[in-house]
Design a protein around this motif. Structure first.
Motif, PDB file in Angstrom:
ATOM      1  N   GLU A 203       0.820  -1.203   0.000  1.00 18.13           N
ATOM      2  CA  GLU A 203       0.000   0.000   0.000  1.00 18.13           C
ATOM      3  C   GLU A 203       0.864   1.268   0.000  1.00 18.13           C
ATOM      4  OE1 GLU A 203      -2.024  -3.485   1.425  1.00 18.13           O
ATOM      5  OE2 GLU A 203      -0.279  -2.440   2.262  1.00 18.13           O
ATOM      6  N   LYS A 204       1.823   1.346   0.905  1.00 18.28           N
ATOM      7  CA  LYS A 204       2.658   2.540   1.010  1.00 18.28           C
ATOM      8  C   LYS A 204       3.535   2.718  -0.234  1.00 18.28           C
ATOM      9  CE  LYS A 204       2.975   2.636   6.083  1.00 18.28           C
ATOM     10  NZ  LYS A 204       3.915   2.570   7.234  1.00 18.28           N
ATOM     11  N   THR A 205       4.083   1.625  -0.727  1.00 16.88           N
ATOM     12  CA  THR A 205       4.954   1.702  -1.904  1.00 16.88           C
ATOM     13  C   THR A 205       4.172   2.170  -3.121  1.00 16.88           C
ATOM     14  OG1 THR A 205       6.282  -0.110  -0.981  1.00 16.88           O
ATOM     15  CG2 THR A 205       6.638   0.439  -3.295  1.00 16.88           C
ATOM     16  N   ALA A 206       2.981   1.623  -3.291  1.00 12.78           N
ATOM     17  CA  ALA A 206       2.138   2.029  -4.424  1.00 12.78           C
ATOM     18  C   ALA A 206       1.744   3.493  -4.311  1.00 12.78           C
ATOM     19  CB  ALA A 206       0.895   1.151  -4.489  1.00 12.78           C
ATOM     20  N   ALA A 207       1.485   3.959  -3.082  1.00 10.48           N
ATOM     21  CA  ALA A 207       1.073   5.355  -2.881  1.00 10.48           C
ATOM     22  C   ALA A 207       2.198   6.315  -3.265  1.00 10.48           C
ATOM     23  CB  ALA A 207       0.662   5.577  -1.430  1.00 10.48           C
ATOM     24  N   VAL A 208       3.430   6.001  -2.847  1.00  9.83           N
ATOM     25  CA  VAL A 208       4.557   6.872  -3.196  1.00  9.83           C
ATOM     26  C   VAL A 208       4.803   6.829  -4.698  1.00  9.83           C
ATOM     27  CG1 VAL A 208       7.033   7.276  -2.903  1.00  9.83           C
ATOM     28  CG2 VAL A 208       5.629   6.661  -0.925  1.00  9.83           C
ATOM     29  N   ALA A 209       4.732   5.633  -5.287  1.00 12.62           N
ATOM     30  CA  ALA A 209       4.929   5.519  -6.736  1.00 12.62           C
ATOM     31  C   ALA A 209       3.913   6.359  -7.499  1.00 12.62           C
ATOM     32  CB  ALA A 209       4.851   4.055  -7.157  1.00 12.62           C
ATOM     33  N   ALA A 210       2.675   6.358  -7.026  1.00  9.52           N
ATOM     34  CA  ALA A 210       1.634   7.161  -7.674  1.00  9.52           C
ATOM     35  C   ALA A 210       1.942   8.649  -7.546  1.00  9.52           C
ATOM     36  CB  ALA A 210       0.270   6.843  -7.069  1.00  9.52           C
ATOM     37  N   GLN A 211       2.456   9.063  -6.378  1.00 13.08           N
ATOM     38  CA  GLN A 211       2.802  10.471  -6.155  1.00 13.08           C
ATOM     39  C   GLN A 211       3.871  10.952  -7.128  1.00 13.08           C
ATOM     40  OE1 GLN A 211       4.099  10.884  -2.130  1.00 13.08           O
ATOM     41  NE2 GLN A 211       2.037  10.861  -1.251  1.00 13.08           N
ATOM     42  N   VAL A 212       4.835  10.094  -7.407  1.00 16.03           N
ATOM     43  CA  VAL A 212       5.996  10.528  -8.190  1.00 16.03           C
ATOM     44  C   VAL A 212       5.911  10.102  -9.652  1.00 16.03           C
ATOM     45  CG1 VAL A 212       7.417  10.423  -6.115  1.00 16.03           C
ATOM     46  CG2 VAL A 212       7.412   8.478  -7.688  1.00 16.03           C
ATOM     47  N   GLY A 213       4.833   9.442 -10.015  1.00 18.48           N
ATOM     48  CA  GLY A 213       4.692   8.990 -11.394  1.00 18.48           C
ATOM     49  C   GLY A 213       5.658   7.883 -11.755  1.00 18.48           C
ATOM     50  N   GLY A 214       6.062   7.098 -10.751  1.00 20.64           N
ATOM     51  CA  GLY A 214       7.003   6.007 -10.975  1.00 20.64           C
ATOM     52  C   GLY A 214       6.331   4.655 -10.835  1.00 20.64           C
ATOM     53  N   LYS A 215       7.148   3.612 -10.810  1.00 19.23           N
ATOM     54  CA  LYS A 215       6.644   2.252 -10.700  1.00 19.23           C
ATOM     55  C   LYS A 215       7.018   1.689  -9.333  1.00 19.23           C
ATOM     56  CE  LYS A 215       6.877  -2.306 -12.922  1.00 19.23           C
ATOM     57  NZ  LYS A 215       5.439  -2.539 -12.790  1.00 19.23           N
ATOM     58  N   ALA A 216       6.076   0.964  -8.731  1.00 22.97           N
ATOM     59  CA  ALA A 216       6.314   0.334  -7.433  1.00 22.97           C
ATOM     60  C   ALA A 216       6.934  -1.045  -7.615  1.00 22.97           C
ATOM     61  CB  ALA A 216       5.006   0.212  -6.663  1.00 22.97           C
ATOM     62  N   HIS A 217       7.911  -1.344  -6.764  1.00 28.89           N
ATOM     63  CA  HIS A 217       8.569  -2.652  -6.761  1.00 28.89           C
ATOM     64  C   HIS A 217       8.649  -3.128  -5.319  1.00 28.89           C
ATOM     65  CE1 HIS A 217      10.005  -2.120 -10.963  1.00 28.89           C
ATOM     66  NE2 HIS A 217      10.064  -0.851 -10.610  1.00 28.89           N
ATOM     67  N   LEU A 218       8.139  -4.324  -5.056  1.00 26.97           N
ATOM     68  CA  LEU A 218       8.103  -4.839  -3.692  1.00 26.97           C
ATOM     69  C   LEU A 218       9.288  -5.746  -3.422  1.00 26.97           C
ATOM     70  CD1 LEU A 218       4.301  -5.671  -3.347  1.00 26.97           C
ATOM     71  CD2 LEU A 218       5.529  -3.590  -2.635  1.00 26.97           C
ATOM     72  N   ALA A 219       9.830  -5.621  -2.207  1.00 30.32           N
ATOM     73  CA  ALA A 219      10.931  -6.485  -1.790  1.00 30.32           C
ATOM     74  C   ALA A 219      11.013  -6.502  -0.280  1.00 30.32           C
ATOM     75  CB  ALA A 219      12.250  -6.002  -2.377  1.00 30.32           C
ATOM     76  N   ASP A 220      11.403  -7.648   0.260  1.00 34.22           N
ATOM     77  CA  ASP A 220      11.644  -7.811   1.693  1.00 34.22           C
ATOM     78  C   ASP A 220      13.108  -8.195   1.850  1.00 34.22           C
ATOM     79  OD1 ASP A 220      11.846  -8.508   4.335  1.00 34.22           O
ATOM     80  OD2 ASP A 220      10.235  -9.980   4.318  1.00 34.22           O
ATOM     81  N   PHE A 221      13.913  -7.294   2.390  1.00 32.74           N
ATOM     82  CA  PHE A 221      15.340  -7.553   2.492  1.00 32.74           C
ATOM     83  C   PHE A 221      15.678  -8.616   3.537  1.00 32.74           C
ATOM     84  CE2 PHE A 221      17.550  -3.637   0.491  1.00 32.74           C
ATOM     85  CZ  PHE A 221      16.859  -3.869  -0.690  1.00 32.74           C
ATOM     86  N   GLY A 222      14.670  -9.068   4.278  1.00 32.88           N
ATOM     87  CA  GLY A 222      14.869 -10.199   5.168  1.00 32.88           C
ATOM     88  C   GLY A 222      14.933 -11.519   4.429  1.00 32.88           C
ATOM     89  N   SER A 223      14.759 -11.475   3.103  1.00 30.86           N
ATOM     90  CA  SER A 223      14.844 -12.662   2.253  1.00 30.86           C
ATOM     91  C   SER A 223      15.739 -12.355   1.067  1.00 30.86           C
ATOM     92  CB  SER A 223      13.452 -13.074   1.751  1.00 30.86           C
ATOM     93  OG  SER A 223      13.549 -13.970   0.660  1.00 30.86           O
ATOM     94  N   LEU A 224      16.834 -13.080   0.926  1.00 28.40           N
ATOM     95  CA  LEU A 224      17.728 -12.847  -0.203  1.00 28.40           C
ATOM     96  C   LEU A 224      17.089 -13.273  -1.519  1.00 28.40           C
ATOM     97  CD1 LEU A 224      21.214 -13.806   1.278  1.00 28.40           C
ATOM     98  CD2 LEU A 224      20.145 -11.552   1.087  1.00 28.40           C
TER      99      LEU A 224
END
Length: 300
Positions: free
Chosen positions: A46-67
């Motif tokens: 949700e948060k990543t998509a919201a920021v991406a929408a604000q900046v006209g960019g693309k959202a990419h999800l990742a959890d750095f707790g998993s390589l």
């Protein structure tokens, strides 16, 4: 002192990790305002998509707790972007308790060092295709009072102290920056690290008291804004002579010789790189030369 005049990033692609809030989100907005295409990387859909929408960019999800998640992120970025001009390794966290990831590493060293190390290496070929690529790493003042034990990165058998563990991982950030500068010498890619100051961010998201302080009137007085914390990142990504800051560490807007003997140790930087490659499944390439990292640093 840096010149913080706005830079023009039109035509450039900027990848920012930890961009769903705090410094990363502020940086994403600033880069977009300056014309960049921004890849917004975060954990929260949700948060990543919201920021991406604000900046006209693309959202990419990742959890750095998993390589594996980092590897999937790299594949996604390489598929999506023909060029990457700036990689901002900004994601990080302080963990309240000693936890081991599914990959077998202490979460502090994995999230704050191994994951960005792996991501950078997986994107390195694409980065070096750009004539003036930058890798900017977010550090922390906590490195000054910490010690990195290369033979015990997981802290096995040692009493866990969250700030010491976090600080040790941020020694890793400085050493990684210096060694990356050395190993990529001659490619056109440059790299720097910086401490953003005491900023109201989600790096302490596991601590209820610290989250409350950040949101309080006192916190707003004592802490820098995310926009202020992002200022060194913006400048380092656009400085006119990147070789002058290659391999360097900045405290806020000022270049600083690291105030920890380990963070100045060129041999430790080499050994940490090799150990990190082993732990992340990357080829353990030999050091380019026996020379010190200071060879790639600009004037102090």
């Amino acid at each position: 002192m840096m010149n913080t005049a706005a830079q023009d990033f039109r035509g450039k692609t900027v990848v920012i990790t930890g961009a769903s809030a705090g410094i990363g989100a502020a940086a994403a907005r600033a880069f977009a305002e300056r014309g960049a295409s921004v890849a917004v990387v975060g954990r929260s859909p949700e948060k990543t998509a919201a920021v991406a929408a604000q900046v006209g960019g693309k959202a990419h999800l990742a959890d750095f707790g998993s390589l594996d998640s980092v590897r999937a992120l790299a594949a996604d970025l390489l598929t999506t972007y023909d060029r990457i001009d700036v990689l901002a390794n900004n994601a990080g966290a302080i963990f309240e308790s000693h936890r081991i990831s599914g990959d077998g590493h202490a979460m502090s060293i994995q999230v704050n060092h191994l994951a960005p190390f792996l991501l950078t290496n997986l994107l390195l070929d694409r980065l070096t295709q750009s004539p003036d690529a930058r890798v900017i790493n977010t550090g922390s003042l906590q490195y000054r009072k910490a010690r990195l034990d290369l033979d015990n990165l997981n802290g096995t058998g040692v009493r866990y102290r969250k700030l010491e563990a976090y600080g040790a991982s941020k020694i890793g950030t400085i050493l990684f920056t210096r060694e990356l500068a050395h190993r990529t010498r001659g490619t056109g890619l440059t790299t720097s690290a910086f401490h953003p100051g005491a900023v109201a961010t989600e790096v302490t998201r596991e601590n209820t008291l610290q989250r409350a302080i950040m949101k309080s009137p006192l916190g707003k007085i004592l802490l820098l804004s995310p926009e202020q914390g992002a200022a060194p990142l913006l400048h380092l990504a656009g400085v006119a002579d990147p070789q002058s800051v290659n391999g360097a560490y900045f405290h806020l807007l000022n270049r600083e010789e690291p105030k920890n003997e380990q963070a100045r140790d060129a041999r430790l930087a080499q050994l940490l790189w090799e150990r990190s490659a082993e732990l992340t499944g990357l080829p353990v390439l030999p050091h380019a030369s026996a020379g010190g990292i200071r060879d790639v640093d600009g004037p102090a």
